[in-house]
Every structure is written in structure tokens, then in C-alpha cells.
Design an enzyme around this catalytic site. Structure first.
Site, PDB file in Angstrom:
ATOM      1  N   PHE B 118       0.854  -1.182   0.000  1.00 19.54           N
ATOM      2  CA  PHE B 118       0.000   0.000   0.000  1.00 19.54           C
ATOM      3  C   PHE B 118       0.890   1.232   0.000  1.00 19.54           C
ATOM      4  CE2 PHE B 118      -4.565   1.018   1.175  1.00 19.54           C
ATOM      5  CZ  PHE B 118      -5.091   0.100   0.290  1.00 19.54           C
ATOM      6  N   GLN B 232      -7.311  15.206   3.132  1.00 20.07           N
ATOM      7  CA  GLN B 232      -6.582  14.426   2.133  1.00 20.07           C
ATOM      8  C   GLN B 232      -7.368  14.274   0.843  1.00 20.07           C
ATOM      9  OE1 GLN B 232      -6.002   9.942   2.532  1.00 20.07           O
ATOM     10  NE2 GLN B 232      -3.932  10.707   2.767  1.00 20.07           N
ATOM     11  N   HIS B 234      -7.660  12.036  -2.292  1.00 20.37           N
ATOM     12  CA  HIS B 234      -7.252  10.721  -2.779  1.00 20.37           C
ATOM     13  C   HIS B 234      -6.913  10.862  -4.252  1.00 20.37           C
ATOM     14  CE1 HIS B 234      -7.333   6.508  -3.861  1.00 20.37           C
ATOM     15  NE2 HIS B 234      -7.391   6.186  -2.589  1.00 20.37           N
ATOM     16  N   LEU B 244     -14.568   6.577  -5.413  1.00 18.41           N
ATOM     17  CA  LEU B 244     -13.193   6.166  -5.231  1.00 18.41           C
ATOM     18  C   LEU B 244     -12.810   4.855  -5.898  1.00 18.41           C
ATOM     19  CD1 LEU B 244     -11.117   7.616  -3.541  1.00 18.41           C
ATOM     20  CD2 LEU B 244     -11.327   5.760  -1.930  1.00 18.41           C
ATOM     21  N   GLU B 247      -6.762   2.372  -3.529  1.00 19.83           N
ATOM     22  CA  GLU B 247      -5.323   2.362  -3.681  1.00 19.83           C
ATOM     23  C   GLU B 247      -4.837   0.940  -3.981  1.00 19.83           C
ATOM     24  OE1 GLU B 247      -3.495   5.024  -1.010  1.00 19.83           O
ATOM     25  OE2 GLU B 247      -1.777   3.715  -0.696  1.00 19.83           O
ATOM     26  N   ARG B 278      -0.303   9.432  -0.482  1.00 22.03           N
ATOM     27  CA  ARG B 278      -1.437   9.992  -1.222  1.00 22.03           C
ATOM     28  C   ARG B 278      -1.288  11.473  -1.551  1.00 22.03           C
ATOM     29  NH1 ARG B 278      -6.426   6.911   1.769  1.00 22.03           N
ATOM     30  NH2 ARG B 278      -6.027   4.915   0.741  1.00 22.03           N
ATOM     31  N   HIS B 346     -11.148  13.158   0.249  1.00 23.09           N
ATOM     32  CA  HIS B 346     -11.382  11.788   0.646  1.00 23.09           C
ATOM     33  C   HIS B 346     -11.403  11.587   2.154  1.00 23.09           C
ATOM     34  CE1 HIS B 346     -11.197   7.497   0.660  1.00 23.09           C
ATOM     35  NE2 HIS B 346      -9.982   7.453   1.165  1.00 23.09           N
ATOM     36  N   ARG B 381      -2.591  11.055   5.967  1.00 18.76           N
ATOM     37  CA  ARG B 381      -2.796   9.679   6.392  1.00 18.76           C
ATOM     38  C   ARG B 381      -2.304   8.696   5.334  1.00 18.76           C
ATOM     39  NH1 ARG B 381      -6.454   5.908   5.127  1.00 18.76           N
ATOM     40  NH2 ARG B 381      -7.941   7.269   4.090  1.00 18.76           N
TER      41      ARG B 381
END
Lengths: 345, 567
Positions: B118, B232, B234, B244, B247, B278, B346, B381
Site C-alpha cells: 500500500f 486528504q 485521494h 473512489l 489504492e 497519497r 477523501h 494519512r
């Protein structure tokens, strides 16, 4: 919205009439429909159209919506008489199949109590989830949790992978033909969830759940109409789960003694021997001589009067091609046995 | 109503874990969960990718320490290091606990929980269940709460805290089904209402209800909010809807490609490429678009997320949901062609200021999950850390509240306060003197935020944003609720949600204007460098006499010294 409903799509617009089911229990004695006609471009969903109507024409139109991406399950409703999610249903797709040209009928889900307009009460579903213990009661005591993983094979994971796709949108509940007649019926969604728990090796209350499922209003009430599976928005094979519970019930509870299983066995043995049924003795083999005499004599007499009796057993000839058929039957039975074995692993 | 020991507002991952843990801590307590939706609808269900934990199933040399460092670095050193320590060291335990309770994790060949790479993580440590991880976690928690007999008040909309001096007496909420305003006297209240990124409206991946209700209520009661300017974006939202694409799609090997057919991430994060953090990937995409290397379309400029080289089998087995979404919302099958994407608001790093135990500035009030800000995410994050956050700190908040509940006297909520709330929601807003349409206000709020308080920020834009938000707040005073019915008045609920978003938008813009540096998700074109001397601190926003007053709070450091953040 201050912007047109979808300024992003190329191509033309179509005037679409949304015929929306309306009912506000505070003022209405019975439901009615309101028509809202709006221009809709390709690519717009039913939910976006309803949002547009609510914001621009009539703010009192009430429906649930949350994620708007097909994962939360809030916006289940009947669109042209089929239960589905409004957020993933394209207006033009529905329009192409509309019986009345240019009209899309939007109604609340069936088989759940109506609250207002397109909103139904979900509590009965939650109550049934509780009644049928739709949770894992782990074989691991609470105090030892968090220390190590259960080792689960890919094979076991695949057994409940599809079932855990269920988002409880209640489309299957709305389409279920048994629920229409009997609101107490366990319901397809809860059978699916029960199955998912029952095939999980981490669960400790398989027997308890199963004993509840075989009672009245339970798994045996399903009539195999397949409407739940056809309407599932996540394409989950719900009927496989229902069959799975039934097989499990017969196998693990040793239910060879019920009239249902005796009936099934008599059926099987006739088919194996003759390729057709020996109807005259079927009730006796299913329910015994005394029951048959007590319950079916009046009907038998009527049938004799009307010359409608089935042929006596010696007169039932084997079906044509019985040899080939027996071979096929034997192969099939082998297959089923194999299947059961691999399931049990 | 009999006073509750613990009332939890919100039925997502944090709220449900809190409820479960509170019952486990003390089964004799009277505990209730209030949620404006049925708990299984909560936005936790939308988290596709997974939850990070150094189980070392996939990468045998992974450690909790590496997870800690990745998180601190990912957050651009604004996270409190003691809180991150808690998050990461509790992670393996909590993932196993969920597993033990029935969460259907995907599996490795050796039958242990599967892990995937990730963004921003040194090693593959993101535990997942194909691309429905959040959904299956939420189901498990809801099931376990039903098993434990947690009392649910579903479809109740929280309105206000009842405050007596320095502490809360409980909560006032509206029953959506009846329209009645009801009191929930409680020794403790836990806010777990999720994030506030929906204020960006069409440029947001969030559910319609992610309107920061808990944060807004706390803020209006005088509880400080922390780091609200950090929102944030995304990198991969669908072009048209903002919805979305996980990821996980890049974790499985997807490419980001501009209109010249170039994998442009090579220019911004040579080593990590598509799997950079991100904020960095979002800025890179935005730069490509601003510099003319995006694809133009009537729906706005976008770039490609290309999965075609991964093959049909992998896409079907590991990313079935995103394939479905691409087809439903963009008409694109990712097996055949690339997905059109652009960054979308996001996640909100900011929230109600809490300590490591979930306690807020007000006695008896706690917060957890995206609603709270411990802070473990700092200025940005990492993917896979939000599910982890709600689980770990949901549990901690539940435990703390259960332990502390009996310290407090049960509150009684005065009738006058209930009536005051009823008047506020059902009073003037239906009258003809009210004419503003909430839809228009909400749309304009989203636009001004995306334009002026978006990925790239700058002094004059932010000033404009602050001005426009205050104008919208003024216009909101004349907002009209057209639906006059008591039963399930969704029109009224949407208006109340907008009020919450407007209050919070002010704190986001004010924080962004004040913070004259670039850190994590907060990028100031006029202050492009991180300024540790002046700005290595948290922002606190408090409501004082109707005005947002900014304060500050030091960052708790630990083993890791400030370093430049490169990938």
C-alpha cells in the site's frame, strides 16, 4: 443543484416521467403516485434523478441514500416493478425496457412495513438476523482473542466469499414470493447470512442455528422460485446457500425420519427402478399406512368414482430407454456423493 | 428515559468497536448506539483496500517499528509519536481479534491472513478481504454487537450536547421516524460520526452523510477541534462522480499514465512510483493536469489509471468491485481500457482533539475514528491506516468511557433545552420568510472549497474562501425547509447536515490560511516549504462567542527526529 443534472455527458436528453409512489402516514389515508417529468441524459442514475427532483421540484419526496456508490445498500427500491439499487441503475437502461414509453415507476420495497414514500422499515430484517444468530460465535474464548490467527484455507474462504458480498439492501426480501404470503418467513437474506456462518469453521453454534432454521417459517418454506437470486444486486447465488442449508440439515441432523425425506427417498427409488413414479403407493411410503387411510381415503374414493386413480404398481411399466437412464442415474448419484464428501472437508 | 452510562454517536467501525469493548469492559453498564443510518450502512463499508498491521505474514522481516516510522514519515512529522506507537503496536492484535470473531480476510498460501503493498508503506502489510475490506469489517462488528445485545437507536440524528458547566449531561437527538426531539441523558458520550470531507461535495469520494456532525456538535459546545486544515485528496477518484478507486488498484500494480502515454510518477517519486503517499500522488496528478498533460473531456480534465496489463483474472479476483464501479459510473471496463480518474477529497485528518485514551477537553465526552484527532495521521494519512485507526481508537474510547462512566453523576437534561432544540429545527425554517435553497448553498460550498481550499492553496484564494463561506453562513440563516412533515423528513436532515458542514468549513479555511507552510496534504503555493521552526505544531480551533479562535498544541515527539520527507 445549481448545475444541470449532468453537464458532463455528450449526446441528447430524453424527457422522462418518474411516477413516484407517495405516502405520508401523517396526512394520507392511502398511497398515490406523483409524476415528475425531467430531462435526463445518458449516464444518469435513478438516484441522481430522484435527487434532482427533490432539490428542484418537490423537496418532500422521501427516500434513503447514503454512499451513492452501490456499497451501503440504502437506496433499494422497486424501479419498474423490479427491486434494485437506485444509485447503480441507469435511467436510459430502464427506459429501454419500460412498458409505458417514457415512464419509470418508482415504488418502495415490498414485504417490509412502509414508513413514508420510498422508505420502508428495516427492523424486521434486523430482528430476523438476531433470531437466527447471524453472527460467528467463535470457538475461541473471548479472553484468548487477538493472540493468534485461525488458519483458514483458500478453499474455505471461497465457501463464504460470495455470501459476504451481501449488503442487506433487501432487494431479495422485496422479491421473495414466500414473504408475500408469510411475513414470518426467515427471508432469503437471512438464509444467506445463516449459511455463511454455518460453513465457517470458526463458528461454534452451527447446530443451534440449524435447529432454528429447520423449524416453521424456516429453510423448508422456500419454494425455489429463484427470484431472490435473480434480483440480487451483487449477483450472489442465494439459492445455493438455501440448498446448502437443506443438505446440511438432512446430513448432519440425520433427518431420515421425516415425511419430507421419506418422500424424497421413495421418489428416488422409483426413478431409479422404473424411470417414473409409482404414484399409488407414494403416500403410504411417505406417511405410512395408517396416516394414508385416515387422511386420503375420502379422496381415494372420489378418485375411484371419477376413474382418476393412478395405475396399480404391477401395471407401472419401466420407461423407455431405462437401461441407459439407469446408467446415467448411477453416475449422477456418484457425483453427488463425491460432492458431499468434498463439502464436508 | 433512564440515564445511559455510555451513549455512542455513530455506528461505523469506531462506534461499533467502542460499543463492543464497553460491554466487554463492564457488562452491567447501560450502553446505547445512536446512528443516523442503520449501522451496516455506515461509510466504513466503503473502505475497499485494507488495514495495516505488521503481522509479517507476507514480508517476514516486517516489524511494528517500521510501521511506526512509515506512519510518522507519511504524516510529515505532525503525528504524535506516542499515539502512533499505540496505533501500530495494537494493530496485529486487533486484526487477529477481528479474525477470531469472523472477519473473512483473504488468505495467503500458508492459510494466514493475506497482505498487500500500500502507498507509503516500506513493506506489504495491508490486510484485506478482496476489495470489500471495510464492508466485511463493518458486518463483523455489527454482527458481534447484535450478538452482545447492544441497544441501537437507528435513524436518530444528533442535534446537541447538553452541557452543565465543564461537563456533558448527555445528548439531544431527533428520531427521524417520528420527527420527535428526544433526550439521552448519559454519564458519557462518545462521538464516532466519521469525517467531514463531504463538504467538498461533488469533488469528494465520501457518502452523502459524511458531514462531520459530531465534530460540529462538539465545536458548538466549546470543545476544540485539531488540525482541521488537513484534508486528504485521494489520487484516484472517478472523473464524473468523485467516487473512489481503491489504492489497492495501484497496490496490485496499476499505472498512472498521462496523455503522452508516460508513467509520470517517475518524475515525482522515482523509487515508489505509483505507490508514493497519497498527498504526493494527488499533487503530481494535479500538476500534470495544470501543466496540460491530462486528457480533456466535458467532465473535466483527467488522467488514466491503467490496469489492462494486470490481466482479466487478477482484476476479476482481486478488484471485482472497482471493475463494477468503473463500468457503472464511467462505462469503462478496466480489463479492456484505462480508467479516467482525478484527485477527490477523501479523508479528514483533523477532528475533535483527543488524548491517547479518546478523552476530549470536556469531561465525559470522548471521540474516536475519523471524527477524532489523536493525532496518528499528522498532516497526511497513509492508506490502510484509517480502518486501523477506527478499530484501535474505537476500542480504546469504548474502554475508557466504560471505565470512567461511574465516576460521573448521571445527567438530567432540562426540558427547556429539549424544547430549545425542537424550536431550532422545527421553528422558522418552514416559513415563507425563508427562501434560500439548501441544494444551491451546498453546491456553492463545495465549489468554493475545491477552488480556494483545495489541493493547492494560496493566501488570496484562502481569503476569498473564508469570505465566501461566511457569506454562505449568512445566507443559510434564510434557508427553507420545504418538507413540513414530521415523519422521516430527509429535507430537514440535509439542511441540518449543511449547517454542520458550514460551521466546520470555516475552521478548515481558517486553519489553512493561518498555516504559512506546506506540510503533508496542506500545500501553500506561497509557502512551498515545510517550516518546522514556526509550524511544527498542531492547530486548535475553538468557538468563542461565535467566532473561530485559533490556538496551538505541541507535537509529541519520540524516537524519530524531524527529517526531510522524500520518497
Amino acid at each position: 443543484m445549481t448545475v444541470p443534472i449532468d453537464q458532463h455527458t455528450e449526446g441528447g436528453k430524453k424527457d422522462v416521467t418518474f411516477r413516484v409512489f407517495r405516502f405520508n402516514p401523517q396526512v394520507d389515508s392511502k398511497p398515490y403516485f406523483d409524476d415528475y417529468t425531467i430531462p435526463v441524459e445518458r449516464g444518469v442514475t435513478v438516484l441522481r434523478s430522484l435527487n434532482y427532483i427533490k432539490e428542484h421540484i418537490d423537496a418532500s419526496v422521501s427516500f434513503r441514500a447514503f454512499c451513492q456508490a452501490g456499497i451501503c445498500g440504502s437506496c433499494g427500491m422497486r424501479i419498474n416493478s423490479l427491486s434494485k439499487l437506485a444509485c447503480t441503475t441507469q435511467v436510459w437502461d430502464v427506459l429501454a425496457k419500460s412498458r409505458e414509453q417514457g415512464i419509470i415507476k418508482v415504488e418502495p420495497l415490498r414485504n417490509l412495513p412502509l414508513v413514508k414514500d420510498l422508505i420502508v422499515d428495516m427492523d424486521p430484517l434486523v430482528d430476523k438476523m438476531k433470531h437466527y444468530s447471524n453472527w460467528i460465535d467463535s470457538t475461541m474464548p473471548e479472553a484468548s482473542m487477538g493472540k493468534k490467527e485461525f488458519l483458514i484455507s483458500e478453499e474455505e474462504f471461497l465457501r463464504y466469499d460470495k455470501a459476504t458480498d451481501c449488503i442487506l439492501c433487501a432487494s431479495c426480501i422485496s422479491e421473495c414470493s414466500i414473504l408475500r404470503a408469510n411475513k414470518e418467513y426467515v427471508s432469503p437474506a437471512v438464509l444467506l447470512k445463516s449459511y455463511r456462518m454455518n460453513v465457517d469453521s470458526r463458528d461454534a453454534i452451527h447446530e443451534q442455528r440449524l435447529s432454528e432454521l429447520v423449524k416453521d417459517h424456516g429453510v423448508w418454506d422456500c419454494t425455489h422460485c429463484y427470484r431472490c437470486q435473480e434480483s440480487c444486486v451483487k449477483s450472489i447465488p442465494i439459492m445455493e446457500a438455501i440448498h446448502g442449508i437443506r443438505e446440511d440439515a438432512i446430513e448432519s441432523r440425520g433427518m431420515k425420519d421425516t415425511s419430507g425425506s421419506k418422500h424424497a427417498e421413495a421418489f428416488m427409488s422409483d426413478i431409479e427402478k422404473k424411470g417414473k413414479l409409482v404414484e399409488a403407493t407414494l403416500p403410504i411410503r411417505t406417511n405410512g399406512v395408517i396416516w394414508t387411510l385416515q387422511n386420503l381415503m375420502p379422496m381415494a374414493v372420489k378418485m375411484i368414482m371419477k376413474r382418476r386413480t393412478p395405475p396399480p404398481p404391477p401395471l407401472v411399466k419401466s420407461a423407455r430407454g431405462i437401461k441407459i437412464f439407469r446408467e446415467m442415474f448411477r453416475e449422477m448419484t456418484e457425483h453427488v456423493k463425491q460432492d458431499h464428501k468434498s463439502h464436508k472437508k | 428515559m433512564k440515564p445511559f452510562d455510555v451513549v455512542i454517536v455513530g455506528g461505523g467501525g469506531a462506534g461499533l468497536y467502542a460499543a463492543m469493548e464497553a460491554m466487554k469492559t463492564n457488562p452491567s453498564l447501560n450502553i446505547a448506539v445512536l446512528s443516523k443510518v442503520y449501522p451496516n450502512r455506515s461509510h466504513t463499508s466503503a473502505a475497499q483496500g485494507g488495514a495495516n498491521a505488521a503481522l509479517a505474514n507476507k514480508a517476514k522481516d516486517d516489524t511494528v517499528e517500521m510501521h511506526i516510522f512509515d506512519t510518522i514519515k507519511g504524516g510529515d512529522y505532525l503525528a504524535d509519536q506516542d499515539a502512533v506507537q499505540v496505533l501500530c503496536s495494537e494493530a496485529p492484535k486487533i486484526i487477529r481479534e477481528l479474525e477470531n470473531m469472523g472477519t473473512p480476510w483473504s488468505r495467503m498460501e500458508d492459510n494466514t491472513i493475506a497482505q498487500r503493498p500500500f502507498g507509503g508503506a516500506t513493506l506489504p502489510r495491508c490486510c484485506y478481504c478482496s476489495d470489500k475490506t471495510g464492508h466485511t469489517i463493518l458486518q463483523t462488528l455489527y454482527e458481534q454487537c447484535l450478538k452482545k445485545g447492544v441497544i441501537f437507536f437507528n435513524e436518530y440524528f444528533a442535534l446537541n450536547l447538553s452541557v452543565n458547566g465543564s461537563r456533558s449531561r448527555g445528548l439531544i437527538a431527533m428520531n427521524m421516524k417520528s420527527g420527535k426531539v428526544e433526550a439521552f441523558p448519559a454519564r458519557t458520550v462518545i462521538f464516532a460520526t466519521g469525517g467531514y470531507a463531504k463538504m467538498y461535495w461533488n469533488r469528494s469520494s465520501n457518502a452523502a452523510g459524511n458531514t462531520g456532525d459530531g465534530q460540529a456538535i462538539a465545536f458548538r459546545s466549546g470543545i476544540p477541534l485539531k488540525d482541521m486544515e488537513f484534508v486528504q485528496f485521494h489520487p484516484t477518484g472517478l472523473r464524473k462522480s468523485g467516487l473512489l478507486i481503491t489504492e489497492g488498484a495501484r497496490g496490485e500494480g496499476g499505472y498512472l499514465v498521462n496523455k503522452d502515454g508516460e508513467r509520470f510518477m517517475a518524475r515525482y517519486a522515482k523509487e515508489k512510483m505509483e505507490l508514493g503517499p497519497r498527498d504526493l500522488v494527488s499533487r503530481s496528478i494535479e500538476t500534470e493536469i495544470l501543466e496540460g498533460r491530462g486528457f480533456d473531456s466535458p467532465a473535466g480534465t483527467y488522467i488514466h489509471l491503467d490496469l489492462t496489463h494486470l490481466g482479466a483474472d487478477l482484476i476479476k479476483s482481486r478488484l471485482p468491485q472497482i471493475r463494477e464501479m468503473s463500468m457503472q459510473f464511467e462505462g469503462v471496463d478496466p480489463i479492456e481500457e484505462p480508467i479516467p480518474i482525478r484527485p477527490t477529497a477523501h479523508y479528514s485528518m483533523g477532528g475533535i482533539d483527543t488524548d491517547n485514551f479518546g478523552r476530549t477537553a470536556m469531561e465525559g465526552v470522548y471521540a474516536a475514528g475519523e471524527c477524532g484527532c489523536v493525532s496518528v495521521h499528522g498532516a497526511n494519512r497513509l492508506g490502510g491506516n484509517s480502518l486501523l485507526d477506527i478499530l484501535v481508537f474505537g476500542r480504546i474510547a469504548g474502554h475508557t468511557a466504560a471505565e470512567e462512566a461511574r465516576k460521573f453523576e448521571p445527567g438530567a437534561i432540562p426540558e427547556a433545552e429539549i424544547k430549545e432544540q425542537l424550536d431550532a429545527v422545527r421553528g422558522g425554517m418552514h416559513s415563507s420568510g425563508h427562501y434560500e435553497r439548501y441544494g444551491a448553498l451546498r453546491e456553492e460550498l463545495g465549489q468554493t472549497l475545491a477552488r480556494n481550499v483545495g489541493i493547492y492553496r494560496e493566501s488570496s484564494l484562502l481569503q476569498k474562501g473564508i469570505q465566501e463561506i461566511s457569506e454562505l453562513k449568512e445566507r443559510f440563516k434564510k434557508v427553507r425547509v420545504f418538507d413540513t412533515s414530521d415523519v422521516f423528513n430527509t429535507n430537514l436532515m440535509q439542511v441540518l447536515e449543511l449547517k454542520n458542514m458550514l460551521d466546520l468549513a470555516e475552521t478548515v479555511a481558517a486553519g489553512a490560511y493561518a498555516r504559512e507552510e506546506s506540510r503533508g496534504s496542506h500545500t501553500r503555493v506561497d509557502f512551498p516549504v515545510r517550516d518546522d521552526a514556526k509550524w511544527h505544531k498542531h492547530t486548535l480551533a475553538t468557538l468563542v462567542n461565535g467566532k473561530v479562535v485559533l490556538g496551538e498544541k505541541p507535537v509529541t515527539m519520540g524516537r524519530y527526529e524531524l527529517q526531510e520527507r522524500t520518497y
